[in-house]
Design a protein around this motif. Structure first.
Motif: not given
Length: 108
Positions: A13, A46-47, A49-51, A53-54
């Protein structure tokens, strides 16, 4: 079979995000075609949103303060009405994704 750190989903990712950021932050005279800008916008969203969350899971919100504010602004409304609106938005999203990644790697 043992996975090396470079083979983990997180590193994949990170590599995907880095590639998108690199494509988005080229000089203005190397602006890609509109179709590529649309793909960059989708991929960076998309990236991001994922980051995001982290960042939240790792309690990195304080360190990502300005980037979080930019993320809310950029994802909460469309691009400015100008010939470079989408391109400027993609570039801003790329800087936010880069900042999120820095927070995560510093916290981790």
């Amino acid at each position: 079979m043992h996975e090396s750190p470079a083979d983990t989903p997180a590193s994949a990712m990170a590599a995907d995000a880095a590639a998108l950021v690199s494509k988005a932050l080229v000089p203005y005279n190397l602006k890609p075609p509109d179709e590529d800008i649309a793909a960059l916008l989708s991929g960076l969203t998309i990236q991001g949103e994922q980051l995001l969350c982290d960042v939240i899971r790792r309690n990195g919100a304080a360190a990502a303060g300005n980037a979080l504010e930019d993320w809310r602004t950029l994802t909460g409304r469309g691009p400015e009405a100008s010939p470079l609106g989408d391109w400027n938005r993609v570039r801003a999203l790329a800087r936010v994704v880069r900042a999120f990644h820095r927070v995560i790697t510093q916290e981790g």
